[in-house]
Scaffold this motif. Structure first.
Motif, PDB file in Angstrom:
ATOM      1  N   ARG A 137       0.814  -1.129  -0.093  1.00  0.00           N
ATOM      2  CA  ARG A 137      -0.120  -0.003  -0.074  1.00  0.00           C
ATOM      3  C   ARG A 137       0.732   1.313  -0.022  1.00  0.00           C
ATOM      4  O   ARG A 137       0.455   2.289  -0.448  1.00  0.00           O
ATOM      5  N   THR A 138       2.051   0.955   0.522  1.00  0.00           N
ATOM      6  CA  THR A 138       2.724   2.365   0.959  1.00  0.00           C
ATOM      7  C   THR A 138       3.690   3.027  -0.612  1.00  0.00           C
ATOM      8  O   THR A 138       4.337   1.830  -0.907  1.00  0.00           O
ATOM      9  N   MET A 139       3.826   3.972  -0.962  1.00  0.00           N
ATOM     10  CA  MET A 139       4.100   4.296  -2.130  1.00  0.00           C
ATOM     11  C   MET A 139       4.385   5.742  -2.072  1.00  0.00           C
ATOM     12  O   MET A 139       3.751   6.613  -1.592  1.00  0.00           O
ATOM     13  N   THR A 140       5.498   6.281  -3.033  1.00  0.00           N
ATOM     14  CA  THR A 140       6.016   7.679  -3.398  1.00  0.00           C
ATOM     15  C   THR A 140       5.357   8.126  -4.596  1.00  0.00           C
ATOM     16  O   THR A 140       4.996   7.564  -5.441  1.00  0.00           O
ATOM     17  N   PHE A 141       5.241   9.470  -4.422  1.00  0.00           N
ATOM     18  CA  PHE A 141       4.873  10.253  -5.659  1.00  0.00           C
ATOM     19  C   PHE A 141       5.645  11.582  -5.603  1.00  0.00           C
ATOM     20  O   PHE A 141       5.866  12.055  -4.567  1.00  0.00           O
ATOM     21  N   ASP A 142       5.370  12.294  -6.807  1.00  0.00           N
ATOM     22  CA  ASP A 142       6.077  13.704  -6.710  1.00  0.00           C
ATOM     23  C   ASP A 142       5.387  14.706  -7.712  1.00  0.00           C
ATOM     24  O   ASP A 142       5.775  15.895  -8.072  1.00  0.00           O
ATOM     25  N   ASN A 143       4.085  14.250  -8.494  1.00  0.00           N
ATOM     26  CA  ASN A 143       3.654  15.241  -9.592  1.00  0.00           C
ATOM     27  C   ASN A 143       2.246  14.952  -9.670  1.00  0.00           C
ATOM     28  O   ASN A 143       1.688  13.844  -9.137  1.00  0.00           O
ATOM     29  N   VAL A 144       1.657  15.756 -10.098  1.00  0.00           N
ATOM     30  CA  VAL A 144       0.028  15.749 -10.245  1.00  0.00           C
ATOM     31  C   VAL A 144      -0.434  14.493 -11.150  1.00  0.00           C
ATOM     32  O   VAL A 144      -1.408  13.784 -10.676  1.00  0.00           O
ATOM     33  N   ASP A 145       0.157  14.377 -12.342  1.00  0.00           N
ATOM     34  CA  ASP A 145      -0.311  13.192 -13.171  1.00  0.00           C
ATOM     35  C   ASP A 145      -0.161  11.814 -12.293  1.00  0.00           C
ATOM     36  O   ASP A 145      -0.788  10.950 -12.492  1.00  0.00           O
ATOM     37  N   GLU A 146       1.036  11.739 -11.600  1.00  0.00           N
ATOM     38  CA  GLU A 146       1.057  10.323 -10.980  1.00  0.00           C
ATOM     39  C   GLU A 146      -0.045  10.238  -9.729  1.00  0.00           C
ATOM     40  O   GLU A 146      -0.536   9.134  -9.464  1.00  0.00           O
ATOM     41  N   LEU A 147      -0.100  11.271  -9.285  1.00  0.00           N
ATOM     42  CA  LEU A 147      -1.397  11.403  -8.254  1.00  0.00           C
ATOM     43  C   LEU A 147      -2.657  10.957  -8.886  1.00  0.00           C
ATOM     44  O   LEU A 147      -3.390   9.916  -8.302  1.00  0.00           O
ATOM     45  N   HIS A 148      -2.962  11.351  -9.952  1.00  0.00           N
ATOM     46  CA  HIS A 148      -4.338  10.966 -10.695  1.00  0.00           C
ATOM     47  C   HIS A 148      -3.967   9.487 -11.070  1.00  0.00           C
ATOM     48  O   HIS A 148      -5.215   8.801 -11.146  1.00  0.00           O
ATOM     49  N   LYS A 149      -2.950   8.928 -11.514  1.00  0.00           N
ATOM     50  CA  LYS A 149      -2.782   7.705 -11.944  1.00  0.00           C
ATOM     51  C   LYS A 149      -2.819   6.805 -10.838  1.00  0.00           C
ATOM     52  O   LYS A 149      -3.616   5.571 -10.660  1.00  0.00           O
ATOM     53  N   ILE A 150      -2.482   7.076  -9.581  1.00  0.00           N
ATOM     54  CA  ILE A 150      -2.736   6.316  -8.239  1.00  0.00           C
ATOM     55  C   ILE A 150      -4.063   6.307  -8.042  1.00  0.00           C
ATOM     56  O   ILE A 150      -4.675   5.150  -7.214  1.00  0.00           O
ATOM     57  N   LYS A 151      -4.950   7.407  -7.858  1.00  0.00           N
ATOM     58  CA  LYS A 151      -6.186   7.449  -7.726  1.00  0.00           C
ATOM     59  C   LYS A 151      -7.096   6.757  -8.363  1.00  0.00           C
ATOM     60  O   LYS A 151      -8.169   6.123  -8.015  1.00  0.00           O
ATOM     61  N   ARG A 152      -6.583   6.406  -9.778  1.00  0.00           N
ATOM     62  CA  ARG A 152      -7.464   5.382 -10.521  1.00  0.00           C
ATOM     63  C   ARG A 152      -7.185   4.119 -10.323  1.00  0.00           C
ATOM     64  O   ARG A 152      -7.939   3.272 -10.611  1.00  0.00           O
ATOM     65  N   ILE A 153      -5.830   3.597  -9.984  1.00  0.00           N
ATOM     66  CA  ILE A 153      -5.329   2.269  -9.934  1.00  0.00           C
ATOM     67  C   ILE A 153      -5.267   1.865  -8.545  1.00  0.00           C
ATOM     68  O   ILE A 153      -5.740   0.546  -8.089  1.00  0.00           O
ATOM     69  N   GLU A 193      -8.054  17.107  -1.638  1.00  0.00           N
ATOM     70  CA  GLU A 193      -9.228  17.270  -2.289  1.00  0.00           C
ATOM     71  C   GLU A 193      -9.749  15.882  -3.139  1.00  0.00           C
ATOM     72  O   GLU A 193     -10.945  15.418  -3.365  1.00  0.00           O
ATOM     73  N   LEU A 194      -8.785  15.058  -3.376  1.00  0.00           N
ATOM     74  CA  LEU A 194      -8.958  13.771  -4.083  1.00  0.00           C
ATOM     75  C   LEU A 194      -9.336  12.796  -3.197  1.00  0.00           C
ATOM     76  O   LEU A 194      -9.412  11.455  -3.536  1.00  0.00           O
ATOM     77  N   ASP A 195      -9.173  13.129  -1.863  1.00  0.00           N
ATOM     78  CA  ASP A 195      -9.388  11.870  -0.791  1.00  0.00           C
ATOM     79  C   ASP A 195      -8.535  10.762  -0.762  1.00  0.00           C
ATOM     80  O   ASP A 195      -8.779   9.676  -0.760  1.00  0.00           O
ATOM     81  N   LEU A 196      -7.207  11.238  -1.046  1.00  0.00           N
ATOM     82  CA  LEU A 196      -6.076  10.039  -1.106  1.00  0.00           C
ATOM     83  C   LEU A 196      -5.451  10.283   0.496  1.00  0.00           C
ATOM     84  O   LEU A 196      -5.431  11.424   0.689  1.00  0.00           O
ATOM     85  N   VAL A 232      -4.173  18.105   7.385  1.00  0.00           N
ATOM     86  CA  VAL A 232      -3.502  16.967   6.576  1.00  0.00           C
ATOM     87  C   VAL A 232      -2.668  16.569   7.769  1.00  0.00           C
ATOM     88  O   VAL A 232      -1.430  17.225   8.054  1.00  0.00           O
ATOM     89  N   HIS A 233      -2.599  15.167   8.554  1.00  0.00           N
ATOM     90  CA  HIS A 233      -1.805  14.704   9.597  1.00  0.00           C
ATOM     91  C   HIS A 233      -0.723  13.865   9.058  1.00  0.00           C
ATOM     92  O   HIS A 233      -1.264  12.701   8.634  1.00  0.00           O
ATOM     93  N   LEU A 234       0.523  14.110   8.941  1.00  0.00           N
ATOM     94  CA  LEU A 234       1.315  13.437   8.364  1.00  0.00           C
ATOM     95  C   LEU A 234       1.985  12.693   9.672  1.00  0.00           C
ATOM     96  O   LEU A 234       2.420  13.228  10.647  1.00  0.00           O
ATOM     97  N   LYS A 235       2.324  11.065   9.231  1.00  0.00           N
ATOM     98  CA  LYS A 235       3.023  10.455  10.389  1.00  0.00           C
ATOM     99  C   LYS A 235       4.110   9.845   9.986  1.00  0.00           C
ATOM    100  O   LYS A 235       4.789   8.854  10.727  1.00  0.00           O
ATOM    101  N   THR A 236       4.754   9.918   8.713  1.00  0.00           N
ATOM    102  CA  THR A 236       6.041   9.251   8.340  1.00  0.00           C
ATOM    103  C   THR A 236       6.930  10.269   7.685  1.00  0.00           C
ATOM    104  O   THR A 236       6.640  10.924   6.933  1.00  0.00           O
TER     105      THR A 236
END
Length: 419
Positions: free
Chosen positions: A138-154, A195-198, A236-240
């Motif tokens: 489940r845990t993964m990294t990202f750094d841009n908008v397009d990757e975020l939408h890809k993760i949201k979809r998959i 906003e994307l509830d991620l 947004v409460h970050l824990k890691t």
């Protein structure tokens, strides 16, 4: 020790290839000679190979645990994905940093739990995200908008770490601007996750690989605190916090660990509930592996010598393309005498040792396949065996198979008292 004295261990986990038990204090060069002798009956008796000391991996983990106790390591599999190494570290509670479906699959096959895997590459192949989702990673990294939408979809239930751009702070082998979001973009991505509830759970960075300094990591942690405070102010409460890798198991590690842990304690004290993790790779394995290869070709041209060995820059010595470190071999074939400077003492094998400015080539037909260039070495003979130490990181796995030359064999061992 003779070849017949190699005793295969019967471990509580099924290690493949097998691991040999050796007596405490058994020298690595003597063990290398044993492996050389043991393959004389094989068709390719002059094949190069690695030897891996799993006991050294254990000692390196003990060093990390002693001085970085509050920072859980996630072993960077790209550094050395040897199955016994992965199985051993998994059995000792280490997490795993994987960057592809292949690495995730390999970790799972070695018994690593999905929750102990960090899919740590900001731009991922879609089918690899699907595989992670399917296998419970489940845990993964990202750094841009397009990757975020890809993760949201998959993989919309994934736990996300936002990778920061720390180019200004990097040391050692740098990543440049390939990965990471600038602070203004990171703020926008934080809000977009909401906003994307991620599920944005933390921040990550990589300060550069192989740096023997804590300065970069401490500067990057300050950067993380800035984004952490922004996220908190926007509920947004970050824990890691993932401080990346690049750590060296060397003389300065204790001092570096003290500086890093002090900075962590100051910026993210226990009351914040933030857990801090890291992605060490070479720290665990660099000094645990040796490379053993025969000199299979030689030419004396005037006052210079050329030697040809069983691996080059397209496999074992690929890091010579990025590092300036010269790896000087020791000889397993002849008795050394103390008549030369330390830099070449370990290669001088005769009472009268003639020295030549030498170039050492890999086995391929590529002209750039140069392991050592214009370095003063004692004369060697065809059939001599050379021994290179500190070869556990980014060597055995990075083989392109140029001209079909790959190093496929590794002999693993561990002191029986450690096991």
């Amino acid at each position: 020790m003779h070849a017949a004295e190699l005793a295969c261990l019967e471990p509580h986990i099924s290690l493949k290839p097998p691991v040999y038990g050796v007596a405490e204090g058994e020298g690595r060069k003597e063990l290398a000679k044993t492996f050389v002798c043991s393959q004389k009956k094989l068709n390719e008796w002059d094949s190069s190979f690695y030897i891996g000391d799993l006991g050294q991996v254990v000692r390196n983990l003990q060093l990390w645990t002693k001085h970085m106790r509050q920072i859980r390591p996630y072993y960077a599999m790209k550094c050395n994905p040897s199955q016994p190494v992965v199985q051993l570290l998994a059995s000792l509670g280490v997490g795993f940093d994987c960057a592809s479906k292949f690495e995730i699959e390999s970790a799972l096959k070695c018994g690593v739990k999905p929750d102990d895997i960090l899919f740590a590459i900001p731009c991922k192949i879609s089918s690899h995200i699907e595989y992670a989702c399917r296998t419970g990673v489940r845990t993964m990294t990202f750094d841009n908008v397009d990757e975020l939408h890809k993760i949201k979809r998959i993989h919309p239930t994934g736990k996300l770490l936002l990778r920061l751009d720390v180019t200004d702070f990097e040391k050692g082998i740098k990543f440049g601007d390939k990965f990471g979001a600038s602070m203004p973009k990171a703020r926008k991505l934080t809000l977009l996750c909401k906003e994307l509830d991620l599920n944005l759970v933390g921040i990550c960075f990589h300060p550069g690989s192989g740096s023997d300094s804590s300065e970069a990591t401490r500067n990057c942690l300050q950067h993380c605190k800035e984004l952490y405070d922004f996220a908190t102010s926007n509920e947004v409460h970050l824990k890691t916090i993932d401080i990346g890798g690049g750590f060296i198991c060397g003389e300065n590690f204790i001092e570096i660990s003290e500086q890093v842990t002090a900075t962590v304690g100051k910026l993210f004290p226990p009351k914040t509930g933030v857990r801090v993790i890291a992605e060490p790779g070479r720290f665990f394995v660099k000094n645990a592996f040796e490379f053993v290869t025969p000199v299979h070709g030689k030419a004396i041209v005037g006052d210079r010598a050329k030697y040809y060995i069983g691996a080059g820059v397209f496999s074992t010595f690929c890091m010579s393309l990025f590092e300036e470190l010269k790896r000087i071999p020791e000889s397993l074939s002849r008795k050394a005498v103390g008549v030369l400077p330390k830099s070449i003492y370990k290669l001088c094998l005769q009472e009268t040792c003639e020295l030549y400015p030498s170039t050492v080539y890999g086995p391929t037909c590529a002209g750039v396949d140069v392991v050592l260039n214009n370095i003063l070495l004692p004369e060697a003979q065809i059939g001599d065996w050379w021994f290179f130490d500190n070869m556990g990181a980014y060597s055995s796995l990075l083989s392109l198979g140029f001209n079909g030359y790959m190093v496929l064999k590794t002999g693993f061992y561990i002191s029986q008292n450690i096991w």
